[in-house]
Design an enzyme around this catalytic site. Structure first.
Site, mmCIF file in Angstrom:
data_model
loop_
_atom_site.group_PDB
_atom_site.id
_atom_site.type_symbol
_atom_site.label_atom_id
_atom_site.label_comp_id
_atom_site.label_asym_id
_atom_site.label_seq_id
_atom_site.Cartn_x
_atom_site.Cartn_y
_atom_site.Cartn_z
ATOM 1 N N ASP A 8 0.880 -1.172 0.000
ATOM 2 C CA ASP A 8 0.000 0.000 0.000
ATOM 3 C C ASP A 8 0.915 1.219 0.000
ATOM 4 O O ASP A 8 2.134 1.096 -0.237
ATOM 5 C CB ASP A 8 -1.012 -0.042 1.163
ATOM 6 C CG ASP A 8 -0.363 0.170 2.529
ATOM 7 O OD1 ASP A 8 0.890 0.249 2.605
ATOM 8 O OD2 ASP A 8 -1.102 0.249 3.521
ATOM 9 N N HIS A 9 0.339 2.392 0.278
ATOM 10 C CA HIS A 9 1.148 3.615 0.250
ATOM 11 C C HIS A 9 2.246 3.596 1.316
ATOM 12 O O HIS A 9 3.362 4.039 1.074
ATOM 13 C CB HIS A 9 0.259 4.838 0.434
ATOM 14 C CG HIS A 9 -0.632 4.762 1.638
ATOM 15 N ND1 HIS A 9 -1.722 3.919 1.691
ATOM 16 C CD2 HIS A 9 -0.570 5.377 2.846
ATOM 17 C CE1 HIS A 9 -2.303 4.045 2.865
ATOM 18 N NE2 HIS A 9 -1.627 4.905 3.588
ATOM 19 N N CYS A 67 2.852 -3.416 3.978
ATOM 20 C CA CYS A 67 2.062 -2.254 4.399
ATOM 21 C C CYS A 67 2.788 -1.613 5.575
ATOM 22 O O CYS A 67 3.991 -1.842 5.752
ATOM 23 C CB CYS A 67 0.618 -2.633 4.707
ATOM 24 S SG CYS A 67 0.382 -3.787 6.072
ATOM 25 N N GLY A 68 2.098 -0.812 6.354
ATOM 26 C CA GLY A 68 2.775 -0.127 7.457
ATOM 27 C C GLY A 68 3.291 -1.092 8.498
ATOM 28 O O GLY A 68 4.454 -1.039 8.913
ATOM 29 N N THR A 69 2.418 -1.967 8.946
ATOM 30 C CA THR A 69 2.800 -2.952 9.966
ATOM 31 C C THR A 69 2.937 -4.367 9.417
ATOM 32 O O THR A 69 3.489 -5.238 10.088
ATOM 33 C CB THR A 69 1.718 -3.018 11.061
ATOM 34 O OG1 THR A 69 0.474 -3.385 10.443
ATOM 35 C CG2 THR A 69 1.566 -1.678 11.767
ATOM 36 N N GLY A 70 2.363 -4.618 8.262
ATOM 37 C CA GLY A 70 2.284 -5.981 7.718
ATOM 38 C C GLY A 70 1.059 -6.733 8.218
ATOM 39 O O GLY A 70 0.727 -7.792 7.699
ATOM 40 N N GLY A 72 -2.347 -5.819 8.388
ATOM 41 C CA GLY A 72 -3.531 -5.804 7.521
ATOM 42 C C GLY A 72 -3.337 -6.667 6.289
ATOM 43 O O GLY A 72 -4.247 -7.409 5.881
ATOM 44 N N HIS A 100 8.832 -24.715 8.076
ATOM 45 C CA HIS A 100 7.807 -25.427 8.854
ATOM 46 C C HIS A 100 6.381 -25.150 8.386
ATOM 47 O O HIS A 100 5.519 -26.016 8.504
ATOM 48 C CB HIS A 100 7.914 -25.050 10.336
ATOM 49 C CG HIS A 100 9.066 -25.722 11.024
ATOM 50 N ND1 HIS A 100 9.196 -25.785 12.396
ATOM 51 C CD2 HIS A 100 10.157 -26.373 10.525
ATOM 52 C CE1 HIS A 100 10.305 -26.441 12.717
ATOM 53 N NE2 HIS A 100 10.908 -26.788 11.594
ATOM 54 N N ARG A 111 6.876 0.183 8.518
ATOM 55 C CA ARG A 111 7.078 1.071 9.661
ATOM 56 C C ARG A 111 7.683 0.323 10.846
ATOM 57 O O ARG A 111 7.866 0.898 11.920
ATOM 58 C CB ARG A 111 5.734 1.700 10.067
ATOM 59 C CG ARG A 111 5.167 2.630 9.005
ATOM 60 C CD ARG A 111 3.745 3.072 9.322
ATOM 61 N NE ARG A 111 3.235 3.970 8.289
ATOM 62 C CZ ARG A 111 1.944 4.242 8.106
ATOM 63 N NH1 ARG A 111 1.027 3.689 8.891
ATOM 64 N NH2 ARG A 111 1.563 5.049 7.140
ATOM 65 N N ARG A 134 6.569 -34.294 8.724
ATOM 66 C CA ARG A 134 5.556 -34.000 9.743
ATOM 67 C C ARG A 134 4.974 -32.603 9.573
ATOM 68 O O ARG A 134 3.829 -32.343 9.950
ATOM 69 C CB ARG A 134 6.151 -34.168 11.146
ATOM 70 C CG ARG A 134 7.218 -33.155 11.518
ATOM 71 C CD ARG A 134 7.876 -33.486 12.851
ATOM 72 N NE ARG A 134 8.775 -32.443 13.320
ATOM 73 C CZ ARG A 134 10.013 -32.248 12.869
ATOM 74 N NH1 ARG A 134 10.505 -33.021 11.912
ATOM 75 N NH2 ARG A 134 10.767 -31.286 13.355
ATOM 76 N N HIS A 135 5.756 -31.712 8.980
ATOM 77 C CA HIS A 135 5.263 -30.352 8.783
ATOM 78 C C HIS A 135 4.192 -30.308 7.693
ATOM 79 O O HIS A 135 3.281 -29.481 7.746
ATOM 80 C CB HIS A 135 6.415 -29.415 8.446
ATOM 81 C CG HIS A 135 7.446 -29.371 9.525
ATOM 82 N ND1 HIS A 135 7.173 -28.899 10.788
ATOM 83 C CD2 HIS A 135 8.733 -29.802 9.544
ATOM 84 C CE1 HIS A 135 8.259 -29.013 11.543
ATOM 85 N NE2 HIS A 135 9.212 -29.561 10.812
ATOM 86 N N ARG A 138 0.956 -31.103 9.313
ATOM 87 C CA ARG A 138 0.454 -29.971 10.107
ATOM 88 C C ARG A 138 -0.067 -28.845 9.224
ATOM 89 O O ARG A 138 -1.106 -28.238 9.527
ATOM 90 C CB ARG A 138 1.569 -29.461 11.033
ATOM 91 C CG ARG A 138 1.925 -30.484 12.095
ATOM 92 C CD ARG A 138 3.236 -30.201 12.780
ATOM 93 N NE ARG A 138 3.569 -31.258 13.724
ATOM 94 C CZ ARG A 138 4.770 -31.429 14.254
ATOM 95 N NH1 ARG A 138 5.769 -30.628 13.936
ATOM 96 N NH2 ARG A 138 4.979 -32.423 15.096
HETATM 97 C C1 RB5 Z 1 -1.915 2.628 6.599
HETATM 98 O O1 RB5 Z 1 -1.913 3.793 7.355
HETATM 99 C C2 RB5 Z 1 -1.807 1.412 7.498
HETATM 100 O O2 RB5 Z 1 -2.987 1.248 8.230
HETATM 101 C C3 RB5 Z 1 -1.490 0.173 6.693
HETATM 102 O O3 RB5 Z 1 -0.351 0.387 5.954
HETATM 103 C C4 RB5 Z 1 -1.225 -1.105 7.468
HETATM 104 O O4 RB5 Z 1 -0.306 -0.905 8.481
HETATM 105 C C5 RB5 Z 1 -2.398 -1.870 7.904
HETATM 106 O O5 RB5 Z 1 -2.290 -2.950 8.505
#
Ligand code: RB5
Length: 147
Positions: A8-9, A67-70, A72, A100, A111, A134-135, A138
């Site tokens: 994303d952005h 994305c920002g945190t990964g 979403g 695994h 971020r 085994r993996h 699972r």
């Molecule tokens: C965008 O601001 C942020 O919400 C997105 O990049 C992501 O971190 C969502 O999980």
């Protein structure tokens, strides 16, 4: 092998940096599924688009979603049956996700990790191989309903 990449952005600058890295160091057929710039977009649109594309040739494809945190991206991608998206914050997680969990999509938080760490995580993901055995039992159970 195909490597599909999208963001994303918030993940756009890291996507661009990793695309340059992948191009010079790995023998993957890389496809950039966007976005083409850092204008605000909705991460699920890109997670869904990459997942659908990956499942068209699942045996020969891996994906990277940023994305920002990964978080979403991983939530949205894992809604697709057959996608095993792993949010990794260090190379060990990426190695184990392949060994695994037979992960086929790497999720990164732009971020959360810097460019150098992201490159190391991606390298570990691309070099990792599924251990099977085994993996495999699972991993199959991930998609199966439990009694
Ligand atoms: C965008 O601001 C942020 O919400 C997105 O990049 C992501 O971190 C969502 O999980």
């Amino acid at each position: 092998m195909k490597l599909l990449v999208a963001s994303d952005h918030a993940g756009y600058p890291l996507k661009e940096a990793l695309l340059q890295e992948i191009g010079s160091q790995h023998a993957y057929q890389v496809e950039d599924l966007g976005p083409p710039n850092a204008q605000p977009v909705d991460y699920p649109d890109y997670a869904h688009a990459l997942s659908v594309r990956l499942l068209q040739d699942a045996e020969n494809s891996l994906g990277v979603l940023i994305c920002g945190t990964g978080i979403g991206m991983s939530m949205a991608a894992n809604r697709h049956h057959g996608v095993r998206a792993a949010l990794c914050t260090d190379p060990y997680m990426a190695t184990m996700a392949r060994m695994h969990n037979n992960a086929n999509v790497l999720c990164l938080g732009a971020r959360i990790v810097g460019q150098g760490l992201a490159q190391a995580i991606l390298a570990a993901f691309l070099e990792g191989r599924f251990d099977g055995g085994r993996h495999a039992t699972r991993v199959a159970k991930i998609d199966n309903k439990q009694p």
